[in-house]
Motif scaffolding. Sequence first.
Motif, mmCIF file in Angstrom:
data_model
loop_
_atom_site.group_PDB
_atom_site.id
_atom_site.type_symbol
_atom_site.label_atom_id
_atom_site.label_comp_id
_atom_site.label_asym_id
_atom_site.label_seq_id
_atom_site.Cartn_x
_atom_site.Cartn_y
_atom_site.Cartn_z
ATOM 1 N N HIS A 102 31.273 -42.111 4.889
ATOM 2 C CA HIS A 102 30.386 -42.322 6.044
ATOM 3 C C HIS A 102 30.334 -41.000 6.780
ATOM 4 C CE1 HIS A 102 30.195 -46.763 5.920
ATOM 5 N NE2 HIS A 102 31.470 -46.723 5.572
ATOM 6 N N LEU A 136 38.509 -51.069 5.430
ATOM 7 C CA LEU A 136 38.692 -52.514 5.267
ATOM 8 C C LEU A 136 39.015 -52.830 3.820
ATOM 9 C CD1 LEU A 136 35.831 -53.882 7.546
ATOM 10 C CD2 LEU A 136 38.293 -54.147 7.907
ATOM 11 N N HIS A 184 36.236 -58.794 -2.857
ATOM 12 C CA HIS A 184 36.696 -58.297 -1.563
ATOM 13 C C HIS A 184 37.356 -59.494 -0.897
ATOM 14 C CE1 HIS A 184 36.437 -55.680 2.124
ATOM 15 N NE2 HIS A 184 36.809 -56.854 2.609
ATOM 16 N N ALA A 187 33.768 -48.640 8.692
ATOM 17 C CA ALA A 187 35.007 -48.714 7.910
ATOM 18 C C ALA A 187 34.820 -47.935 6.617
ATOM 19 C CB ALA A 187 35.333 -50.163 7.591
ATOM 20 N N GLY A 188 35.774 -47.110 6.283
ATOM 21 C CA GLY A 188 35.702 -46.425 4.996
ATOM 22 C C GLY A 188 36.393 -45.086 5.057
ATOM 23 N N THR A 216 32.488 -56.816 5.716
ATOM 24 C CA THR A 216 32.617 -55.359 5.686
ATOM 25 C C THR A 216 31.238 -54.700 5.677
ATOM 26 O OG1 THR A 216 33.718 -53.534 4.516
ATOM 27 C CG2 THR A 216 32.794 -55.274 3.141
ATOM 28 N N THR A 217 31.213 -53.394 5.380
ATOM 29 C CA THR A 217 29.972 -52.619 5.348
ATOM 30 C C THR A 217 28.921 -53.304 4.464
ATOM 31 O OG1 THR A 217 31.349 -50.631 5.474
ATOM 32 C CG2 THR A 217 29.051 -50.308 4.847
ATOM 33 N N ASN A 276 27.024 -52.286 -2.645
ATOM 34 C CA ASN A 276 26.666 -52.625 -1.254
ATOM 35 C C ASN A 276 25.757 -51.566 -0.629
ATOM 36 O OD1 ASN A 276 28.910 -50.866 -1.246
ATOM 37 N ND2 ASN A 276 29.610 -51.560 0.754
ATOM 38 N N ARG A 299 26.930 -44.699 -2.585
ATOM 39 C CA ARG A 299 25.734 -44.701 -1.705
ATOM 40 C C ARG A 299 24.479 -44.327 -2.502
ATOM 41 N NH1 ARG A 299 29.364 -47.409 1.164
ATOM 42 N NH2 ARG A 299 30.600 -46.151 2.594
HETATM 43 O O1 DOR Z 1 36.512 -49.510 4.151
HETATM 44 C C1 DOR Z 1 35.623 -49.997 3.479
HETATM 45 N N1 DOR Z 1 34.459 -49.342 3.266
HETATM 46 N N2 DOR Z 1 35.788 -51.208 2.973
HETATM 47 C C2 DOR Z 1 34.803 -51.866 2.366
HETATM 48 O O2 DOR Z 1 35.013 -52.986 1.980
HETATM 49 C C3 DOR Z 1 33.464 -51.266 2.229
HETATM 50 C C4 DOR Z 1 33.519 -49.806 2.314
HETATM 51 C C5 DOR Z 1 32.152 -49.205 2.556
HETATM 52 O O3 DOR Z 1 31.226 -49.515 1.798
HETATM 53 O O4 DOR Z 1 32.012 -48.425 3.480
#
Ligand code: DOR
Length: 356
Positions: free
Chosen positions: A263, A231, A148, A275-276, A118-119, A53, A29
């Motif tokens: 997160h 994910l 991915h 997701a994460g 995804t995110t 990302n 992040r």
């Molecule tokens: O669970 C996940 N979190 N899968 C991903 O592909 C992205 C990641 C995220 O950046 O939060």
Amino acid sequence: MVASMHDANRSSPESLEITRPDDWHLHLRDGAMLARVVPPTARRFGRAIVMPNLVPAVTTVAGALAYRERILAACPDDADFEPLMTLYLTDDTPVSEIEAAAMSPHVAGVKVYPRGATTHSSEGVSDLSRLGSVLEALASTGLPLLVHGESTAPDCDVFDRERVYLEETLSPVIDRYPALRVVFEHITTQEAAAFVREAPPRVAATITPQHLLLNRNAIFAGGLRPHHYCLPVLKREGDRRALVAAATSGDPSFFLGTDSAPHPRAAKETDCGCAGIYSAPVALEAYAEAFASAGALERLEGFASHFGADFYGVPRNAGRVRLVAQPWSPPDSEGEGGSALRVFLGGETLRYRVVD
Ligand code: DOR
Ligand code: ZN
């Protein structure tokens, strides 16, 4: 209870010393979150592949180098940690950017997020097979494509997304570009493990601790468990076992990539949670748990510390880390209230602990 703890307990050593590991798939992040999550990784791991990302996404070498400086500024003073940067591929990434990335000593790969998978993937790739000149440039420079691998077709079942992407998109691309180097990221299925095992050495895969320790029942254990949502989503027990077999096989095509993805609690425990799974503070111990359950701790070093470096063509780390058999329980959370981070395996008992 983690799935692997149902496995027979085989005899395990009292302690284990391995080459300092690397994390070949990590989310750090930016801003205040970056400052919180860099230290746990920098203390344990020599290097990490840092995912791009962010919002806005890291799409250029200049952006990646600026991000790298922010990461280094967040490292503890005594840490010996090198962030390896990646570019976020879009439908419009120019070949010149790929060439510049390949020339940079700090950029180690280019990440493809299927658009919407995804995110922060809304700027991602709509159809990888149409990015011919970019794929040619990656193949000719040797810069790896980090994938991915999930189909985003709206009618594709969430548990089939990886298998469908592999069949429809990734496998044909790998065939069409015989020099393209690919890391199939965070594989989750027996089909993906078999594909990578049988593919040539230019194709490798990362495996996360959660996909080695949990199956999809964990998401619904006694109620909905948003902190087990990542994910690609956790799969069946048969898939988990296939991943454990791959990781502990000694095959250098499989190596450590945590996909630690923080997160804040408030963004996970809500109507539409992110997701994460945030695993960085316990990652090495979590992998040790999976390898110990499989009676394969002697294979941990290759997976955690050798094979990724060999694939990326960088020297193995010089330092060492020691794990001792000393049951302990990670803290449930880091921080307070809605901004707290739920730590993977918090409150569980782990067999091994890293000693400094
Ligand atoms: O669970 C996940 N979190 N899968 C991903 O592909 C992205 C990641 C995220 O950046 O939060
Ligand atoms: Zn990731």
